[in-house]
Design a protein around this motif. Structure first.
Motif, PDB file in Angstrom:
ATOM      1  N   LEU A   1      85.781  26.089 102.744  1.00  0.00           N
ATOM      2  CA  LEU A   1      86.377  25.219 102.392  1.00  0.00           C
ATOM      3  C   LEU A   1      87.374  25.422 101.467  1.00  0.00           C
TER       4      LEU A   1
ATOM      5  N   LEU B   1      73.784  28.792 102.756  1.00  0.00           N
ATOM      6  CA  LEU B   1      74.341  27.728 103.434  1.00  0.00           C
ATOM      7  C   LEU B   1      75.385  27.046 102.552  1.00  0.00           C
TER       8      LEU B   1
ATOM      9  N   ILE C   1      79.340  27.268 102.941  1.00  0.00           N
ATOM     10  CA  ILE C   1      80.475  25.911 103.046  1.00  0.00           C
ATOM     11  C   ILE C   1      81.471  26.182 102.053  1.00  0.00           C
ATOM     12  N   TYR C   2      81.265  26.815 100.678  1.00  0.00           N
ATOM     13  CA  TYR C   2      81.865  26.855  99.943  1.00  0.00           C
ATOM     14  C   TYR C   2      83.097  27.793 100.299  1.00  0.00           C
TER      15      TYR C   2
END
Length: 142
Positions: free
Chosen positions: A41, A33, A37-38
Motif C-alpha cells: 500500500l 502479512l 500489506i503495508y
C-alpha cells in the motif's frame, strides 16, 4: 516415568509449550502479512530499494517491522484468543498507514525522499511509527 518428569511444572510446560509455539507462529504470520500489506500500500517499493542499497528504505521498513511488532507482542501477552491478536494486528497496520500519510503530509513527498535515500526523512518516519506503536501497545494492555 521418573518422578521428576511427573512434577506439576514439567507437566504444565509439556501442555503449554505447543500452545505457546502456536501463538508465536500465528503472531509471526500476522506480522509478515501486515508488513506485506503495508509494503503493497505504500507508493515506493522498499524491497527493491533495499536490494539497491537504499539506506532510507531499510530504515523505513525496519521501523514498520518494529512499529507492527510492538503492539502485536503486547497483544500476544495480553490477549485471550488468536482473533484478538489478529484484530490488534489489523488496527496496528491501519494506524501505521495513517502515520505514513501524516508524515508524508508534513514532509511533502515522503515516498520520493525515501526513494532518493534521504535517511533524515526515514528516521522521522520511524520515530513516528515507534511512538504510535508504543501508544497502541499501551492501549492494548489496558
Amino acid at each position: 516415568m521418573p518422578p521428576e518428569l511427573q512434577s506439576p511444572e514439567i507437566q504444565a510446560f509439556a501442555t503449554g509449550f505447543p500452545i505457546t509455539l502456536l501463538h508465536i507462529a500465528v503472531t509471526m504470520l500476522i506480522l509478515v502479512l501486515a508488513a506485506g500489506i503495508y509494503i503493497l500500500l505504500t507508493p515506493h517499493k522498499e524491497i527493491s530499494l533495499i536490494r539497491e542499497g537504499n539506506s532510507a528504505a531499510a530504515v523505513s521498513l525496519g521501523g514498520v517491522l518494529l512499529g507492527l511488532s510492538i503492539p502485536l507482542a503486547t497483544s500476544l501477552a495480553r490477549s485471550t484468543s488468536m482473533l484478538e491478536i489478529a484484530l490488534w494486528g489489523a488496527a496496528a497496520v491501519a494506524l501505521q498507514l495513517l502515520v505514513f500519510r501524516l508524515v508524508d503530509m508534513m514532509l511533502r513527498g515522503l515516498p520520493q525522499r525515501i526513494q532518493e535515500g534521504e535517511v533524515a526523512a526515514a528516521a522521522l518516519l520511524v520515530g513516528a511509527k515507534l511512538a504510535t506503536a508504543v501508544i497502541i501497545a499501551a492501549a492494548v494492555s489496558g
